[in-house]
Scaffold this motif. Structure first.
Motif, PDB file in Angstrom:
ATOM      1  N   THR A 143       0.863  -1.176   0.000  1.00  0.00           N
ATOM      2  CA  THR A 143       0.000   0.000   0.000  1.00  0.00           C
ATOM      3  C   THR A 143       0.897   1.221   0.000  1.00  0.00           C
ATOM      4  O   THR A 143       1.761   1.354   0.873  1.00  0.00           O
ATOM      5  N   THR A 144       0.706   2.089  -0.979  1.00  0.00           N
ATOM      6  CA  THR A 144       1.522   3.287  -1.124  1.00  0.00           C
ATOM      7  C   THR A 144       0.646   4.518  -0.964  1.00  0.00           C
ATOM      8  O   THR A 144      -0.408   4.617  -1.594  1.00  0.00           O
ATOM      9  N   PHE A 145       1.092   5.432  -0.129  1.00  0.00           N
ATOM     10  CA  PHE A 145       0.420   6.712   0.081  1.00  0.00           C
ATOM     11  C   PHE A 145       1.315   7.796  -0.521  1.00  0.00           C
ATOM     12  O   PHE A 145       2.499   7.878  -0.177  1.00  0.00           O
ATOM     13  N   LEU A 146       0.757   8.598  -1.409  1.00  0.00           N
ATOM     14  CA  LEU A 146       1.520   9.649  -2.089  1.00  0.00           C
ATOM     15  C   LEU A 146       0.966  11.018  -1.709  1.00  0.00           C
ATOM     16  O   LEU A 146      -0.245  11.190  -1.553  1.00  0.00           O
ATOM     17  N   VAL A 157       6.128  10.275   0.262  1.00  0.00           N
ATOM     18  CA  VAL A 157       5.656   8.904   0.101  1.00  0.00           C
ATOM     19  C   VAL A 157       5.710   8.164   1.438  1.00  0.00           C
ATOM     20  O   VAL A 157       6.579   8.425   2.277  1.00  0.00           O
ATOM     21  N   GLU A 158       4.754   7.275   1.627  1.00  0.00           N
ATOM     22  CA  GLU A 158       4.732   6.352   2.762  1.00  0.00           C
ATOM     23  C   GLU A 158       4.260   5.008   2.202  1.00  0.00           C
ATOM     24  O   GLU A 158       3.292   4.961   1.446  1.00  0.00           O
ATOM     25  N   ILE A 159       4.960   3.937   2.566  1.00  0.00           N
ATOM     26  CA  ILE A 159       4.640   2.615   2.018  1.00  0.00           C
ATOM     27  C   ILE A 159       4.512   1.627   3.162  1.00  0.00           C
ATOM     28  O   ILE A 159       5.336   1.620   4.087  1.00  0.00           O
ATOM     29  N   GLU A 160       3.483   0.777   3.089  1.00  0.00           N
ATOM     30  CA  GLU A 160       3.374  -0.328   4.035  1.00  0.00           C
ATOM     31  C   GLU A 160       3.250  -1.631   3.251  1.00  0.00           C
ATOM     32  O   GLU A 160       2.753  -1.638   2.130  1.00  0.00           O
ATOM     33  N   ILE A 161       3.744  -2.700   3.866  1.00  0.00           N
ATOM     34  CA  ILE A 161       3.711  -4.001   3.189  1.00  0.00           C
ATOM     35  C   ILE A 161       3.170  -5.074   4.125  1.00  0.00           C
ATOM     36  O   ILE A 161       3.201  -4.932   5.350  1.00  0.00           O
ATOM     37  N   SER A 204       0.637  13.368  -8.998  1.00  0.00           N
ATOM     38  CA  SER A 204       1.700  13.407 -10.005  1.00  0.00           C
ATOM     39  C   SER A 204       2.866  12.469  -9.659  1.00  0.00           C
ATOM     40  O   SER A 204       3.701  12.187 -10.517  1.00  0.00           O
ATOM     41  N   LEU A 205       2.924  11.964  -8.445  1.00  0.00           N
ATOM     42  CA  LEU A 205       4.004  11.078  -8.007  1.00  0.00           C
ATOM     43  C   LEU A 205       3.720   9.614  -8.321  1.00  0.00           C
ATOM     44  O   LEU A 205       4.572   8.749  -8.104  1.00  0.00           O
ATOM     45  N   VAL A 247      -3.657   8.799  -2.796  1.00  0.00           N
ATOM     46  CA  VAL A 247      -3.148  10.138  -2.564  1.00  0.00           C
ATOM     47  C   VAL A 247      -3.691  10.574  -1.211  1.00  0.00           C
ATOM     48  O   VAL A 247      -4.896  10.476  -0.953  1.00  0.00           O
ATOM     49  N   ALA A 248      -2.790  10.989  -0.328  1.00  0.00           N
ATOM     50  CA  ALA A 248      -3.195  11.322   1.038  1.00  0.00           C
ATOM     51  C   ALA A 248      -2.338  12.452   1.575  1.00  0.00           C
ATOM     52  O   ALA A 248      -1.214  12.655   1.134  1.00  0.00           O
TER      53      ALA A 248
END
Length: 131
Positions: A82-85, A123-127, A89-90, A113-114
Motif C-alpha cells: 500500500t503506497t500513500f503519495l 511517500v509512505e509505504i506499508e507491506i 503526479s508522483l 493520494v493522502a
C-alpha cells in the motif's frame, strides 16, 4: 533467508485485466509466518527526508528491505503493498520504482493520494509479507 510462501495469483477473467504491475488478488496458500510493516517513509537513519520523490522512494524501499531482512525475508515474500503519495503526479515514479524493486513479482497493490504527516514527506509505504 526463508523461501516465500506458496502464492497463487487471482486475475479473474470476469473482470478487467490489471492496469499495472500487480495482481487483483494474491492468495497465500501455505504460510508459516506473516509480517506487517508500519507505514514507512523515505526517512534516513537520522529521520530526515531527502529531497525529491526518487530519493524518498529509494530510502523507503531500503527501509522496507531492512525490515524484511531482519525477519529473514526478501521482497519476494511481499504479498501486499500500500503506497500513500502526497500528490497524484508522483504515481508514475512510485509505480516505476516499485516495479524495479519487485521485478517479475506482482503482489496485490493499492496506491492512494493522502495528506502525509509532514509537508516534506512525499511517500509512505506499508507491506504485508508471508513466508
Amino acid at each position: 533467508m526463508r523461501e516465500a510462501a506458496m502464492l497463487k495469483a487471482h486475475n479473474p477473467p470476469a473482470m478487467f485485466a490489471p492496469v499495472g504491475p500487480y495482481c487483483h488478488g494474491l492468495e497465500v496458500v501455505q504460510p508459516t509466518r506473516f509480517l506487517f510493516s508500519s507505514g514507512t517513509m523515505g526517512l534516513d537513519r537520522e529521520g530526515h527526508a531527502p529531497d525529491g520523490i526518487e530519493a524518498q522512494l529509494e530510502t523507503a524501499w531500503d527501509n522496507l528491505k531492512a525490515i524484511l531482512a531482519e525477519a529473514g525475508m526478501t521482497v519476494g515474500n511481499i504479498v501486499k503493498v500500500t503506497t500513500f503519495l502526497a500528490d497524484r503526479s508522483l504515481r508514475g515514479p512510485a509505480t516505476a520504482y516499485r516495479q524495479a524493486v519487485l521485478g517479475d513479482h506482482k503482489p496485490a497493490v493499492t496506491t492512494m493520494v493522502a495528506g502525509l504527516l509532514q509537508d516534506d514527506w512525499l511517500v509512505e509505504i506499508e507491506i504485508v509479507a508471508a513466508a
